[in-house]
Motif scaffolding. Structure first.
Motif, PDB file in Angstrom:
ATOM      1  N   ASP A  13     -14.926  -0.933  -1.235  1.00 39.07           N
ATOM      2  CA  ASP A  13     -15.108   0.389  -0.620  1.00 39.07           C
ATOM      3  C   ASP A  13     -14.299   0.580   0.655  1.00 39.07           C
ATOM      4  O   ASP A  13     -14.293   1.667   1.224  1.00 39.07           O
ATOM      5  N   ARG A  14     -13.600  -0.452   1.087  1.00 40.19           N
ATOM      6  CA  ARG A  14     -12.811  -0.351   2.321  1.00 40.19           C
ATOM      7  C   ARG A  14     -11.311  -0.354   2.071  1.00 40.19           C
ATOM      8  O   ARG A  14     -10.522  -0.259   3.004  1.00 40.19           O
ATOM      9  N   LEU A  15     -10.916  -0.433   0.806  1.00 39.69           N
ATOM     10  CA  LEU A  15      -9.501  -0.596   0.492  1.00 39.69           C
ATOM     11  C   LEU A  15      -8.684   0.674   0.653  1.00 39.69           C
ATOM     12  O   LEU A  15      -7.496   0.612   0.976  1.00 39.69           O
ATOM     13  N   LYS A  16      -9.281   1.842   0.426  1.00 31.54           N
ATOM     14  CA  LYS A  16      -8.523   3.096   0.506  1.00 31.54           C
ATOM     15  C   LYS A  16      -7.935   3.289   1.909  1.00 31.54           C
ATOM     16  O   LYS A  16      -6.734   3.545   2.063  1.00 31.54           O
ATOM     17  N   LEU A  17      -8.768   3.165   2.944  1.00 33.06           N
ATOM     18  CA  LEU A  17      -8.285   3.308   4.323  1.00 33.06           C
ATOM     19  C   LEU A  17      -7.306   2.192   4.668  1.00 33.06           C
ATOM     20  O   LEU A  17      -6.279   2.434   5.307  1.00 33.06           O
ATOM     21  N   LEU A  18      -7.601   0.983   4.228  1.00 30.24           N
ATOM     22  CA  LEU A  18      -6.722  -0.148   4.510  1.00 30.24           C
ATOM     23  C   LEU A  18      -5.333   0.083   3.916  1.00 30.24           C
ATOM     24  O   LEU A  18      -4.316  -0.099   4.598  1.00 30.24           O
ATOM     25  N   LYS A  19      -5.273   0.499   2.658  1.00 26.30           N
ATOM     26  CA  LYS A  19      -3.978   0.775   2.016  1.00 26.30           C
ATOM     27  C   LYS A  19      -3.223   1.876   2.746  1.00 26.30           C
ATOM     28  O   LYS A  19      -2.015   1.776   2.968  1.00 26.30           O
ATOM     29  N   LYS A  20      -3.942   2.930   3.144  1.00 25.89           N
ATOM     30  CA  LYS A  20      -3.304   4.039   3.867  1.00 25.89           C
ATOM     31  C   LYS A  20      -2.715   3.551   5.189  1.00 25.89           C
ATOM     32  O   LYS A  20      -1.588   3.908   5.546  1.00 25.89           O
ATOM     33  N   ASN A  21      -3.463   2.722   5.913  1.00 27.96           N
ATOM     34  CA  ASN A  21      -2.971   2.205   7.194  1.00 27.96           C
ATOM     35  C   ASN A  21      -1.758   1.300   7.017  1.00 27.96           C
ATOM     36  O   ASN A  21      -0.812   1.362   7.813  1.00 27.96           O
ATOM     37  N   VAL A  22      -1.762   0.486   5.977  1.00 19.21           N
ATOM     38  CA  VAL A  22      -0.611  -0.384   5.723  1.00 19.21           C
ATOM     39  C   VAL A  22       0.614   0.463   5.393  1.00 19.21           C
ATOM     40  O   VAL A  22       1.704   0.256   5.945  1.00 19.21           O
ATOM     41  N   GLU A  23       0.465   1.453   4.512  1.00 18.62           N
ATOM     42  CA  GLU A  23       1.587   2.319   4.144  1.00 18.62           C
ATOM     43  C   GLU A  23       2.102   3.122   5.340  1.00 18.62           C
ATOM     44  O   GLU A  23       3.307   3.326   5.491  1.00 18.62           O
ATOM     45  N   THR A  24       1.196   3.588   6.192  1.00 13.54           N
ATOM     46  CA  THR A  24       1.570   4.410   7.347  1.00 13.54           C
ATOM     47  C   THR A  24       2.299   3.606   8.413  1.00 13.54           C
ATOM     48  O   THR A  24       3.205   4.115   9.076  1.00 13.54           O
ATOM     49  N   ASN A  25       1.905   2.330   8.580  1.00 12.18           N
ATOM     50  CA  ASN A  25       2.421   1.544   9.700  1.00 12.18           C
ATOM     51  C   ASN A  25       3.510   0.547   9.334  1.00 12.18           C
ATOM     52  O   ASN A  25       4.188   0.045  10.229  1.00 12.18           O
ATOM     53  N   LEU A  26       3.694   0.261   8.067  1.00 10.92           N
ATOM     54  CA  LEU A  26       4.713  -0.704   7.661  1.00 10.92           C
ATOM     55  C   LEU A  26       5.735  -0.016   6.772  1.00 10.92           C
ATOM     56  O   LEU A  26       5.577   0.070   5.564  1.00 10.92           O
ATOM     57  N   TYR A  27       6.772   0.475   7.386  1.00 17.01           N
ATOM     58  CA  TYR A  27       7.840   1.149   6.654  1.00 17.01           C
ATOM     59  C   TYR A  27       9.157   0.832   7.346  1.00 17.01           C
ATOM     60  O   TYR A  27       9.177   0.350   8.488  1.00 17.01           O
ATOM     61  N   GLY A  28      10.254   1.070   6.675  1.00 19.43           N
ATOM     62  CA  GLY A  28      11.562   0.817   7.274  1.00 19.43           C
ATOM     63  C   GLY A  28      11.874  -0.671   7.297  1.00 19.43           C
ATOM     64  O   GLY A  28      11.570  -1.408   6.368  1.00 19.43           O
ATOM     65  N   ASP A  29      12.444  -1.106   8.385  1.00 19.45           N
ATOM     66  CA  ASP A  29      12.937  -2.472   8.520  1.00 19.45           C
ATOM     67  C   ASP A  29      11.825  -3.397   9.032  1.00 19.45           C
ATOM     68  O   ASP A  29      11.776  -3.754  10.196  1.00 19.45           O
ATOM     69  N   VAL A  30      10.919  -3.781   8.144  1.00 19.45           N
ATOM     70  CA  VAL A  30       9.826  -4.689   8.487  1.00 19.45           C
ATOM     71  C   VAL A  30      10.261  -6.098   8.119  1.00 19.45           C
ATOM     72  O   VAL A  30      10.769  -6.330   7.017  1.00 19.45           O
ATOM     73  N   ARG A  31      10.072  -7.051   9.019  1.00 22.52           N
ATOM     74  CA  ARG A  31      10.518  -8.429   8.796  1.00 22.52           C
ATOM     75  C   ARG A  31       9.747  -9.129   7.683  1.00 22.52           C
ATOM     76  O   ARG A  31      10.290  -9.972   6.982  1.00 22.52           O
ATOM     77  N   GLY A  32       8.473  -8.791   7.508  1.00 25.78           N
ATOM     78  CA  GLY A  32       7.647  -9.432   6.498  1.00 25.78           C
ATOM     79  C   GLY A  32       7.226  -8.459   5.423  1.00 25.78           C
ATOM     80  O   GLY A  32       7.834  -7.398   5.255  1.00 25.78           O
ATOM     81  N   THR A  33       6.178  -8.828   4.672  1.00 21.36           N
ATOM     82  CA  THR A  33       5.649  -7.971   3.621  1.00 21.36           C
ATOM     83  C   THR A  33       4.133  -7.909   3.754  1.00 21.36           C
ATOM     84  O   THR A  33       3.511  -8.772   4.373  1.00 21.36           O
ATOM     85  N   ALA A  34       3.546  -6.891   3.150  1.00 22.43           N
ATOM     86  CA  ALA A  34       2.088  -6.760   3.163  1.00 22.43           C
ATOM     87  C   ALA A  34       1.625  -6.124   1.864  1.00 22.43           C
ATOM     88  O   ALA A  34       2.239  -5.180   1.374  1.00 22.43           O
ATOM     89  N   LYS A  35       0.548  -6.671   1.319  1.00 23.75           N
ATOM     90  CA  LYS A  35      -0.110  -6.049   0.184  1.00 23.75           C
ATOM     91  C   LYS A  35      -1.613  -6.151   0.411  1.00 23.75           C
ATOM     92  O   LYS A  35      -2.096  -7.017   1.136  1.00 23.75           O
ATOM     93  N   VAL A  36      -2.336  -5.248  -0.222  1.00 23.24           N
ATOM     94  CA  VAL A  36      -3.781  -5.151  -0.050  1.00 23.24           C
ATOM     95  C   VAL A  36      -4.458  -5.589  -1.344  1.00 23.24           C
ATOM     96  O   VAL A  36      -4.046  -5.173  -2.424  1.00 23.24           O
ATOM     97  N   GLU A  37      -5.485  -6.440  -1.208  1.00 20.91           N
ATOM     98  CA  GLU A  37      -6.246  -6.886  -2.374  1.00 20.91           C
ATOM     99  C   GLU A  37      -7.731  -6.882  -2.056  1.00 20.91           C
ATOM    100  O   GLU A  37      -8.140  -7.141  -0.928  1.00 20.91           O
ATOM    101  N   GLU A  38      -8.502  -6.650  -3.102  1.00 23.25           N
ATOM    102  CA  GLU A  38      -9.959  -6.725  -2.990  1.00 23.25           C
ATOM    103  C   GLU A  38     -10.389  -8.187  -2.920  1.00 23.25           C
ATOM    104  O   GLU A  38      -9.871  -9.028  -3.646  1.00 23.25           O
TER     105      GLU A  38
END
Length: 194
Positions: A69-94
């Motif tokens: 139940d917390r993944l929707k906001l988490l995914k939105k925050n990751v997409e909003t804040n990690l874009y462009g030239d990011v040195r690493g990677t991020a994915k969201v999992e339950e």
């Protein structure tokens, strides 16, 4: 009245311990005491995703985890804040602590497991410890930050943790000089060799 355990509430709040942990990572990478570049990092109870996003910005390959139940906001925050030239990677999992882990979390074992405000109740401690034992290998370093709220729960956690892990406390001198709090504590755990 809203309770912290209500679905969606805990994952929608920025806690002081998360800010302290995120800035600790930044400070540690800048001072070269921690290397996150290309390291596998699992964040437990990611909430808003602040700590995991910082780790990705610092070059880590991060898996941010939380309850369904917390993944929707988490995914939105990751997409909003990690874009462009990011040195690493991020994915969201339950991930529900105490449940069987997906093999992508454990193979290979993560280099780091991070968590802020993940110690909050006896039942949660047991599930957290079960997940940490299954998740961590010999090379895994766990860094947990939490606000000092309930001494009995903290003692319960430390007693449970010392069965499988070597537990140390990170001195505030090692934290980011501008982001510390007497109400926050940080621990580092490594798995005992059997």
């Amino acid at each position: 009245m809203t309770f912290v355990g209500t679905p969606g509430v805990t994952g929608a709040v920025m806690w002081d311990s998360g800010i302290v942990l995120g800035k600790f990572l930044e400070h540690s990478v800048e001072s070269k005491t921690i290397i996150l570049q290309d390291k596998k990092v699992i964040e437990l109870g990611s909430g808003c995703g602040f700590v995991g996003c910082i780790a990705a910005l610092l070059g880590a390959r991060v898996v941010l985890t939380d309850l369904p139940d917390r993944l929707k906001l988490l995914k939105k925050n990751v997409e909003t804040n990690l874009y462009g030239d990011v040195r690493g990677t991020a994915k969201v999992e339950e991930l529900t602590w105490g449940d069987n882990l997906d093999s992508d979390l454990t193979h290979p074992c993560p280099d780091y497991v991070l968590g802020s405000d993940v110690v909050y109740g006896e039942e949660a401690v047991l599930d957290l410890m079960e997940t940490l034992v299954e998740l961590c290998g010999r090379q895994t370093t766990i860094v947990l930050a939490g606000e000092l709220r309930n001494d009995a729960i903290l003692e319960y956690f430390l007693e449970a943790a010392t069965k499988d892990f070597i537990v140390g406390r990170i001195d505030q001198e090692q934290w980011h000089p501008d982001y510390s709090s007497p109400r926050v504590v940080m621990y580092v755990l490594t798995k005992k060799q059997k």
